[in-house]
Design a protein around this motif. Structure first.
Motif, PDB file in Angstrom:
ATOM      1  N   ARG A 110      40.073  36.412  49.599  1.00 52.67           N
ATOM      2  CA  ARG A 110      39.398  37.663  49.948  1.00 52.67           C
ATOM      3  C   ARG A 110      40.009  38.870  49.245  1.00 52.67           C
ATOM      4  O   ARG A 110      39.410  39.959  49.235  1.00 52.67           O
ATOM      5  N   LEU A 111      41.201  38.688  48.666  1.00 47.87           N
ATOM      6  CA  LEU A 111      41.829  39.773  47.903  1.00 47.87           C
ATOM      7  C   LEU A 111      41.467  39.723  46.421  1.00 47.87           C
ATOM      8  O   LEU A 111      42.035  40.460  45.629  1.00 47.87           O
ATOM      9  N   ARG A 112      40.520  38.881  46.054  1.00 47.31           N
ATOM     10  CA  ARG A 112      40.126  38.746  44.650  1.00 47.31           C
ATOM     11  C   ARG A 112      39.699  40.072  44.021  1.00 47.31           C
ATOM     12  O   ARG A 112      40.099  40.365  42.880  1.00 47.31           O
ATOM     13  N   PRO A 113      38.894  40.924  44.696  1.00 47.68           N
ATOM     14  CA  PRO A 113      38.533  42.218  44.074  1.00 47.68           C
ATOM     15  C   PRO A 113      39.751  43.082  43.754  1.00 47.68           C
ATOM     16  O   PRO A 113      39.810  43.735  42.708  1.00 47.68           O
ATOM     17  N   LEU A 114      40.741  43.101  44.652  1.00 47.84           N
ATOM     18  CA  LEU A 114      41.953  43.872  44.399  1.00 47.84           C
ATOM     19  C   LEU A 114      42.737  43.260  43.238  1.00 47.84           C
ATOM     20  O   LEU A 114      43.289  43.992  42.400  1.00 47.84           O
ATOM     21  N   PHE A 115      42.794  41.940  43.195  1.00 53.30           N
ATOM     22  CA  PHE A 115      43.489  41.248  42.109  1.00 53.30           C
ATOM     23  C   PHE A 115      42.864  41.595  40.764  1.00 53.30           C
ATOM     24  O   PHE A 115      43.574  41.896  39.785  1.00 53.30           O
ATOM     25  N   GLU A 116      41.532  41.579  40.700  1.00 49.01           N
ATOM     26  CA  GLU A 116      40.846  41.876  39.446  1.00 49.01           C
ATOM     27  C   GLU A 116      41.089  43.321  39.011  1.00 49.01           C
ATOM     28  O   GLU A 116      41.262  43.609  37.816  1.00 49.01           O
ATOM     29  N   ALA A 117      41.110  44.230  39.979  1.00 53.82           N
ATOM     30  CA  ALA A 117      41.337  45.638  39.657  1.00 53.82           C
ATOM     31  C   ALA A 117      42.740  45.858  39.106  1.00 53.82           C
ATOM     32  O   ALA A 117      42.933  46.587  38.117  1.00 53.82           O
ATOM     33  N   VAL A 118      43.738  45.220  39.716  1.00 58.44           N
ATOM     34  CA  VAL A 118      45.115  45.371  39.240  1.00 58.44           C
ATOM     35  C   VAL A 118      45.292  44.648  37.907  1.00 58.44           C
ATOM     36  O   VAL A 118      45.948  45.165  36.997  1.00 58.44           O
ATOM     37  N   ARG A 119      44.705  43.478  37.776  1.00 55.74           N
ATOM     38  CA  ARG A 119      44.851  42.709  36.540  1.00 55.74           C
ATOM     39  C   ARG A 119      44.297  43.489  35.348  1.00 55.74           C
ATOM     40  O   ARG A 119      44.855  43.443  34.243  1.00 55.74           O
ATOM     41  N   LYS A 120      43.222  44.231  35.585  1.00 46.81           N
ATOM     42  CA  LYS A 120      42.621  45.023  34.519  1.00 46.81           C
ATOM     43  C   LYS A 120      43.598  46.060  33.983  1.00 46.81           C
ATOM     44  O   LYS A 120      43.604  46.362  32.781  1.00 46.81           O
ATOM     45  N   GLU A 121      44.459  46.591  34.842  1.00 41.51           N
ATOM     46  CA  GLU A 121      45.417  47.607  34.427  1.00 41.51           C
ATOM     47  C   GLU A 121      46.544  47.033  33.572  1.00 41.51           C
ATOM     48  O   GLU A 121      47.176  47.770  32.813  1.00 41.51           O
ATOM     49  N   PHE A 122      46.805  45.742  33.688  1.00 40.91           N
ATOM     50  CA  PHE A 122      47.926  45.129  32.971  1.00 40.91           C
ATOM     51  C   PHE A 122      47.482  44.274  31.787  1.00 40.91           C
ATOM     52  O   PHE A 122      48.323  43.829  31.004  1.00 40.91           O
ATOM     53  N   ALA A 123      46.186  44.026  31.680  1.00 44.88           N
ATOM     54  CA  ALA A 123      45.691  43.168  30.604  1.00 44.88           C
ATOM     55  C   ALA A 123      45.460  43.999  29.343  1.00 44.88           C
ATOM     56  O   ALA A 123      44.648  44.917  29.339  1.00 44.88           O
ATOM     57  N   SER A 124      46.180  43.685  28.286  1.00 45.88           N
ATOM     58  CA  SER A 124      45.965  44.358  27.010  1.00 45.88           C
ATOM     59  C   SER A 124      44.798  43.704  26.292  1.00 45.88           C
ATOM     60  O   SER A 124      44.230  42.707  26.748  1.00 45.88           O
ATOM     61  N   SER A 125      44.426  44.241  25.162  1.00 45.70           N
ATOM     62  CA  SER A 125      43.275  43.736  24.409  1.00 45.70           C
ATOM     63  C   SER A 125      43.499  42.274  24.009  1.00 45.70           C
ATOM     64  O   SER A 125      44.499  41.924  23.402  1.00 45.70           O
ATOM     65  N   GLY A 126      42.533  41.430  24.396  1.00 47.35           N
ATOM     66  CA  GLY A 126      42.593  40.021  24.019  1.00 47.35           C
ATOM     67  C   GLY A 126      43.483  39.169  24.901  1.00 47.35           C
ATOM     68  O   GLY A 126      43.662  37.982  24.631  1.00 47.35           O
ATOM     69  N   VAL A 127      44.047  39.748  25.965  1.00 46.42           N
ATOM     70  CA  VAL A 127      44.931  38.997  26.859  1.00 46.42           C
ATOM     71  C   VAL A 127      44.279  38.900  28.232  1.00 46.42           C
ATOM     72  O   VAL A 127      43.949  39.912  28.845  1.00 46.42           O
TER      73      VAL A 127
END
Length: 266
Positions: A125-142
């Motif tokens: 159920r925390l998947r939306p929060l995970f995706e939002a945080v992951r977006k902040e740490f994912a560089s181009s192509g990673v």
């Protein structure tokens, strides 16, 4: 200050994740020795004496400060080594759905040294929060999967937060998993002792402390049930805390010190 906190966090993992479980398994071995009763000298060809309170008291009375220090150093090394063995064994468990609601399967896997862990590293159920945080740490192509995500964000939290529950839950799930592993070791020691005691009693009449032996056998199953369940809970809470703390830090409202009332303001 942050460097000191980081060192204390690392030390707490060694204490709660390695050293303390080693003490627990040594305590289980001591209880098994007590349960052997008169079988201890028989099975060890009189190398290991029967455990008695008087003998233990005499041992402590004979220890001086220097000899006590001399005994404690190798004892700590043994506890540390035993703790690492539990840690290595406990990591080999399979992933199961949910939090191991099927307690019979969870206990059975624990007793064969395959302590199960949740299939998901955090609450789905925390998947939306995970995706939002992951977006902040994912560089181009990673594309950061959990295996890459959690150590990166954990490092970020340790740098940015003065207080975090991430290390607390990591220490808890590591300790509880090791205790569950130690309970499985106690279970098989108790089973083998019980079988051997019946054979020895039939052969020459020597017998263990039957009541304590049966208590250890039942207690090991109870400990396996309790600590395998709490291990799965703290495992999931570790992942949940990484996500929620990072989300709060990145997207939460910022505290503006300038808006705080100052002394004398009304």
């Amino acid at each position: 200050m942050n460097e000191l906190l980081a060192r204390l966090t690392n030390l707490s993992y060694e204490v709660f994740g390695v050293l303390l479980p080693g003490i627990v398994v040594s305590l289980f071995l001591l209880l098994s020795w007590i349960a052997l009763g008169s079988l201890a000298p028989v099975w060890s060809f009189h190398t290991l004496p029967e455990f008695t309170i008087v003998g233990l008291r005499n041992l402590f009375d004979a220890l001086s400060l220097a000899s006590g220090i001399g005994v404690s150093i190798p004892l700590i090394a043994i506890w540390y080594f035993l703790g690492h063995i539990l840690l290595w064994i406990g990591r080999s468990g399979p992933s199961v759905h949910g939090r191991g609601d099927n307690w019979a399967t969870r206990v059975a896997l624990t007793l064969v040294l395959r302590i199960p862990k949740p299939l998901h590293s955090f609450d789905p159920r925390l998947r939306p929060l995970f995706e939002a945080v992951r977006k902040e740490f994912a560089s181009s192509g990673v594309d950061l999967e959990w295996r890459h995500f959690y150590p990166v964000v954990k490092s970020f939290l340790s740098r940015e937060l003065a207080s975090s529950l991430v290390a607390t839950y990591q220490n808890k799930y590591t300790f509880h998993r090791s205790v569950a592993t130690a309970s499985a070791v106690l279970f098989w020691i108790s089973v083998l002792t019980l079988i051997g005691a019946l054979i020895t009693f039939w052969a020459n009449g020597s017998q263990p402390n039957w009541l304590l032996l049966i208590f250890l056998l039942g207690g090991s199953v109870l400990i396996a049930w309790g600590f395998s369940g709490s291990y799965m809970y703290h495992w999931e809470m570790f992942g949940n805390t990484i996500i929620t703390e990072a989300y709060s830090l990145i997207y939460g409202p910022k505290h503006d010190d300038s808006s705080d009332p100052k002394p004398g303001d009304h």
